[in-house]
Design a protein around this motif. Structure first.
Motif, PDB file in Angstrom:
ATOM      1  N   ALA A 326      20.755  27.694  22.025  1.00 34.13           N
ATOM      2  CA  ALA A 326      19.926  26.417  20.230  1.00 34.13           C
ATOM      3  C   ALA A 326      20.312  25.683  20.478  1.00 34.13           C
ATOM      4  O   ALA A 326      20.800  24.579  21.491  1.00 34.13           O
ATOM      5  CB  ALA A 326      21.205  26.663  19.338  1.00 34.13           C
ATOM      6  N   ASN A 327      19.603  24.280  19.938  1.00 37.02           N
ATOM      7  CA  ASN A 327      19.300  22.773  19.275  1.00 37.02           C
ATOM      8  C   ASN A 327      19.022  22.465  21.049  1.00 37.02           C
ATOM      9  O   ASN A 327      19.760  21.212  21.677  1.00 37.02           O
ATOM     10  CB  ASN A 327      19.918  21.722  19.421  1.00 37.02           C
ATOM     11  CG  ASN A 327      20.787  22.740  17.927  1.00 37.02           C
ATOM     12  OD1 ASN A 327      20.468  23.059  17.293  1.00 37.02           O
ATOM     13  ND2 ASN A 327      21.917  22.806  17.637  1.00 37.02           N
ATOM     14  N   GLY A 328      17.418  22.951  21.655  1.00 38.34           N
ATOM     15  CA  GLY A 328      17.522  22.387  22.893  1.00 38.34           C
ATOM     16  C   GLY A 328      18.661  22.860  24.512  1.00 38.34           C
ATOM     17  O   GLY A 328      18.115  22.158  25.107  1.00 38.34           O
ATOM     18  N   GLY A 329      19.730  22.939  24.060  1.00 40.31           N
ATOM     19  CA  GLY A 329      20.631  23.914  24.569  1.00 40.31           C
ATOM     20  C   GLY A 329      21.339  23.536  25.513  1.00 40.31           C
ATOM     21  O   GLY A 329      21.834  21.631  24.809  1.00 40.31           O
ATOM     22  N   ILE A 330      22.701  24.134  24.456  1.00 40.76           N
ATOM     23  CA  ILE A 330      24.316  23.235  24.425  1.00 40.76           C
ATOM     24  C   ILE A 330      24.788  24.036  25.426  1.00 40.76           C
ATOM     25  O   ILE A 330      25.076  25.499  25.870  1.00 40.76           O
ATOM     26  CB  ILE A 330      24.721  23.700  22.639  1.00 40.76           C
ATOM     27  CG1 ILE A 330      24.144  23.225  21.836  1.00 40.76           C
ATOM     28  CG2 ILE A 330      26.510  23.426  23.122  1.00 40.76           C
ATOM     29  CD1 ILE A 330      24.526  24.509  20.497  1.00 40.76           C
ATOM     30  N   PRO A 331      25.274  23.344  26.673  1.00 41.49           N
ATOM     31  CA  PRO A 331      26.602  24.041  27.803  1.00 41.49           C
ATOM     32  C   PRO A 331      27.291  24.735  27.300  1.00 41.49           C
ATOM     33  O   PRO A 331      28.414  24.609  26.306  1.00 41.49           O
ATOM     34  CB  PRO A 331      26.741  22.716  28.192  1.00 41.49           C
ATOM     35  CG  PRO A 331      26.294  21.587  28.159  1.00 41.49           C
ATOM     36  CD  PRO A 331      25.698  21.414  26.765  1.00 41.49           C
ATOM     37  N   SER A 332      27.034  25.880  27.500  1.00 45.38           N
ATOM     38  CA  SER A 332      28.335  27.059  26.978  1.00 45.38           C
ATOM     39  C   SER A 332      28.797  28.337  27.851  1.00 45.38           C
ATOM     40  O   SER A 332      27.807  28.499  29.071  1.00 45.38           O
ATOM     41  CB  SER A 332      27.429  28.128  25.807  1.00 45.38           C
ATOM     42  OG  SER A 332      26.748  27.139  24.762  1.00 45.38           O
ATOM     43  N   ALA A 333      29.700  28.370  27.623  1.00 43.31           N
ATOM     44  CA  ALA A 333      30.604  29.522  29.032  1.00 43.31           C
ATOM     45  C   ALA A 333      31.196  30.520  28.471  1.00 43.31           C
ATOM     46  O   ALA A 333      31.994  30.560  26.692  1.00 43.31           O
ATOM     47  CB  ALA A 333      31.758  28.993  29.770  1.00 43.31           C
TER      48      ALA A 333
END
Ligand SMILES: [Zn+2]
Length: 377
Positions: A326-333
């Motif tokens: 989402a939104n240009g890439g959200i650092p997620s884990a």
């Protein structure tokens, strides 16, 4: 979901914390929360329960148009971190009402047709709950062509004790009524939480407990923390997709369940090696941000929290994917709770793992900085 996992870096079991962070009051909330039906698309009552529980631990709260609920700790900062679980449970819809009074169903989420026969159900109507059962032909009658009769969505039927369609309608049942199993949760051998929809209300519970710990231990975060209980995960990560755009977080840590592959009939070589009681499982996947994952792994090591590892091919199949892209890439884990018998009414999660998931998220949050740099170089 995940097709391969390796666990060679496990920290020995004895290193796990000995004292549980789960209080009696928290556990009684957990059972109330689990026993309250929360079918996909109809999560409002469960979200109310959850918000009531977390409200003392957060500064603000909100809900979006489709029912995703969140609490905010330290609001107003322009660096936002999300911790997330999903609120919805798989269920069935009434699809067709026969003139003979029997009901046909369709899935709402990934409901397992094989476990349906002989289950007792609650049919949710405007007049309240109407009881029913999934009927099934007796073993004595299954001869010849019927000898190999197996449950399929098309041949499942619900009996509400009515003789005609008009009687069914008069009970308040119509096409589109949602159906849940009546099975409730309990503690097995003082070790396992058992019940339906631990997937993923255990996640909602864990993030609520993180909020409680942050408040009780007076942790001051340099960023705004959003504690998010998303709707509609079971039908394609929809609630997470929506809320990711609304909150526009800078980081997202998602928690969901993963398969314990150490029960009979499962092939570890095929689905990976994860076991209840051996700690939270972290996933390697393209959607999982490596810097955030490293932060989680370091946190686990420093706090002596045993973890397991798995790898996801293409998709994690969890809300992690929705946030990451989402939104240009959200650092997620993704931090997963090992679970037995997913999408049955006897899902099982080990108390120690629940405890460790809460601690791991809690400790990781303390290490995230305002403006944390997630660029690889
Ligand atoms: Zn699920």
């Amino acid at each position: 979901m995940c097709i391969f996992a390796e666990t060679s870096y496990r920290i020995p079991k004895f290193a796990v914390y000995f004292m549980s962070v789960i209080t009696q009051q928290a556990e009684s909330f957990l059972f109330r929360y689990l026993n309250n039906p929360s079918p996909t698309g109809f999560e409002a009552a469960g979200q109310k329960l959850w918000l009531e529980y977390i409200r003392p631990y957060v500064d603000e709260w909100g809900i979006d148009n489709y029912g995703t609920a969140y609490g905010v700790i330290n609001p107003g900062k322009d660096f936002r971190v999300v911790i997330e679980g999903h609120a919805d449970e798989i269920s069935w819809f009434v699809h067709f009402i026969g003139e003979d009074g029997f009901l046909q169903v369709v899935r709402n989420g990934g409901s397992d047709h094989l476990i349906a026969p002989s289950k007792r159900v609650n049919i949710h109507t405007k007049k309240g709950i109407v009881k029913g059962v999934f009927g099934w032909p007796a073993i004595h009658t299954r001869h010849g062509d019927d000898a190999n009769l197996t449950p399929k969505v098309e041949n499942l039927f619900i009996d509400v004790g009515a003789a005609t369609k008009d009687e069914v309608l008069a009970m308040g049942i119509h096409v589109g009524c949602v159906i849940t199993y009546e099975d409730e949760s309990f503690l097995l051998n003082d070790r396992f939480y058992v019940g339906r929809a631990l997937d993923n209300r255990m996640g909602g519970f864990c993030i609520a407990e993180v909020a409680r710990l942050l408040q009780e231990q007076k942790v001051e975060l340099p960023y705004s923390l959003y504690v998010v209980n998303a709707v509609q995960e079971e039908v394609g990560l929809r609630g997470a997709e929506m809320i990711a755009q609304t909150i526009r977080p800078n980081v997202a840590i998602v928690t969901d369940v993963t398969h314990d592959s150490n029960t009979p009939l499962l092939n570890k070589r095929k689905i990976g090696d994860v076991k209840c009681g051996a700690g939270p499982s972290v996933t390697y996947a393209p959607a999982v941000h490596n810097i955030l994952l490293d932060l989680i792994l370091t946190t686990a090591e420093e706090n002596k929290i045993a973890i397991q590892r798995e790898a996801a091919s293409r998709r994690t199949g969890t809300d992690t994917d929705a946030f990451a892209y989402a939104n240009g890439g959200i650092p997620s884990a993704l931090i997963s709770l090992p679970l037995r018998y997913m999408h049955t009414t006897v899902e099982m999660a080990h108390k120690d793992d629940v405890d460790a998931v809460i601690r791991l998220i809690f400790e990781t949050l303390k290490k995230i900085e305002y403006g944390h740099n997630f660029k690889y170089f």
